[in-house]
Design an enzyme around this catalytic site. Sequence first.
Site, mmCIF file in Angstrom:
data_model
loop_
_atom_site.group_PDB
_atom_site.id
_atom_site.type_symbol
_atom_site.label_atom_id
_atom_site.label_comp_id
_atom_site.label_asym_id
_atom_site.label_seq_id
_atom_site.Cartn_x
_atom_site.Cartn_y
_atom_site.Cartn_z
ATOM 1 N N ASP A 292 -17.317 6.855 -1.251
ATOM 2 C CA ASP A 292 -16.084 6.705 -0.488
ATOM 3 C C ASP A 292 -15.809 8.055 0.169
ATOM 4 O O ASP A 292 -16.475 9.055 -0.148
ATOM 5 C CB ASP A 292 -14.939 6.285 -1.437
ATOM 6 N N GLN B 221 -9.988 -4.090 -3.486
ATOM 7 C CA GLN B 221 -11.277 -3.637 -2.947
ATOM 8 C C GLN B 221 -12.387 -3.916 -3.956
ATOM 9 O O GLN B 221 -13.469 -4.393 -3.601
ATOM 10 C CB GLN B 221 -11.207 -2.123 -2.655
ATOM 11 N N ARG C 153 0.891 -1.173 0.000
ATOM 12 C CA ARG C 153 0.000 0.000 0.000
ATOM 13 C C ARG C 153 0.921 1.212 0.000
ATOM 14 O O ARG C 153 1.693 1.404 0.940
ATOM 15 C CB ARG C 153 -0.901 -0.018 1.227
ATOM 16 N N ARG D 173 -13.557 -8.864 1.524
ATOM 17 C CA ARG D 173 -12.127 -8.597 1.345
ATOM 18 C C ARG D 173 -11.332 -9.850 1.705
ATOM 19 O O ARG D 173 -10.330 -10.172 1.073
ATOM 20 C CB ARG D 173 -11.670 -7.420 2.237
ATOM 21 N N CYS E 265 -16.316 1.281 0.585
ATOM 22 C CA CYS E 265 -15.114 0.460 0.847
ATOM 23 C C CYS E 265 -14.720 0.509 2.322
ATOM 24 O O CYS E 265 -14.022 -0.379 2.783
ATOM 25 C CB CYS E 265 -13.966 0.936 -0.035
HETATM 26 N N1 CP Z 1 -11.184 -0.555 2.305
HETATM 27 C C1 CP Z 1 -9.921 -0.557 2.732
HETATM 28 O O1 CP Z 1 -8.973 -0.724 1.958
HETATM 29 O O2 CP Z 1 -9.785 -0.388 4.074
HETATM 30 P P1 CP Z 1 -8.443 -0.208 4.900
HETATM 31 O O3 CP Z 1 -7.895 1.167 4.576
HETATM 32 O O4 CP Z 1 -8.839 -0.345 6.319
HETATM 33 O O5 CP Z 1 -7.458 -1.255 4.473
HETATM 34 N N1 NVA Z 2 -9.969 6.551 -1.101
HETATM 35 C C1 NVA Z 2 -9.564 6.091 0.208
HETATM 36 C C2 NVA Z 2 -9.709 4.620 0.303
HETATM 37 C C3 NVA Z 2 -9.369 4.023 1.626
HETATM 38 C C4 NVA Z 2 -9.543 2.539 1.659
HETATM 39 C C5 NVA Z 2 -8.140 6.535 0.472
HETATM 40 O O1 NVA Z 2 -7.308 6.470 -0.436
HETATM 41 O O2 NVA Z 2 -7.861 6.952 1.597
#
Ligand code: CP
Ligand code: NVA
Length: 307
Positions: A226, A134, A104, A295, A267
């Site tokens: 979101d 997701q 991430r 998930r 999400c």
């Molecule tokens: N939806 C999602 O990716 O959640 P997290 O940020 O908690 O991983």
């Molecule tokens: N769009 C959000 C998604 C989190 C799962 C972000 O990038 O923070």
Amino acid sequence: MVGLKGRDILSLVELSPREIDLILRRASILSRRKRVPQELRGKTVALIFQKPSTRTRVSFETAVAQLGGHPIYLSWNEMQLGRGETISDTAKVLDRYVDAIMARVYLHEDLVSLSENAEAPVVNGLSDKHHPCQILADLLTLIQYKKRLKGLKLAYVGDGNNVCNSLLIGCAKTGVDIGVARPLGYGPDPEAVKQAEEAAEMSGASISIMEDPEEAVKAADAIYTDTFVSMGMEKDRATRLSTFIPKYQVNRELLAHAKPGAIFLHCLPAHRGEEVTEDVIDGPQSAVWDEAENRLHTARGLFSLIL
Ligand code: CP
Ligand code: NVA
């Protein structure tokens, strides 16, 4: 030819509709098993996080462990990455130890660099551009609730962010008609829109981007939103909230324009009173807890196929 072994999953662009279907089927089969086959026995997966996470971290760690593998959680700032070691050097080293890398990151290019410097498959756990894992869970949720994908109509209301980009591509590939309502200047990435349009030509799905949330939601089978303030955008919080609220908030009045029985998707994490009201996310049309559970199922499906 469908073959996911060893493949990078940086976005849904690289996956054919058939491969997406394969992952969803595998996820669905594994979700019905009390004990899942130990397909990752002896395998190690590095999970690198440059930003916070609840679902992605826990579902991936659990998926790898349940499949008999060993997940290693790595926080960016506790690695030498945080002190300036390059992504390419990190990738080359991790590649000598582990069987797959999930990351991430802020910049999508960093994922590309990881994948270019590691033989091991690299999976995107969210970047500024995409959130493919997701959307696999979201598609599985649609199937569970609506028994099909092709011909469904989904409305995405709010910020044209990473989730929206991947949703456009995922829907276009699987034949779900998608309408995105966003304020001008907050639309999805033009490249993702183009990729979705190309995919839609093959599937017959329709894609439309507009300003009016009611128009997007009209007769929809599902409404998705979101956060208005994604991770890394906190400095623009005040401007964003005043741009999006009240027009782009998913509330009962907006939901009433969808089909009766439409489901609400998010999400998560959610911000009640911002992108969604409490009565919607905690109401009878909300599918967000099944979506979050999915998930785990899709993470198991994905790892079972790529490793
Ligand atoms: N939806 C999602 O990716 O959640 P997290 O940020 O908690 O991983
Ligand atoms: N769009 C959000 C998604 C989190 C799962 C972000 O990038 O923070």
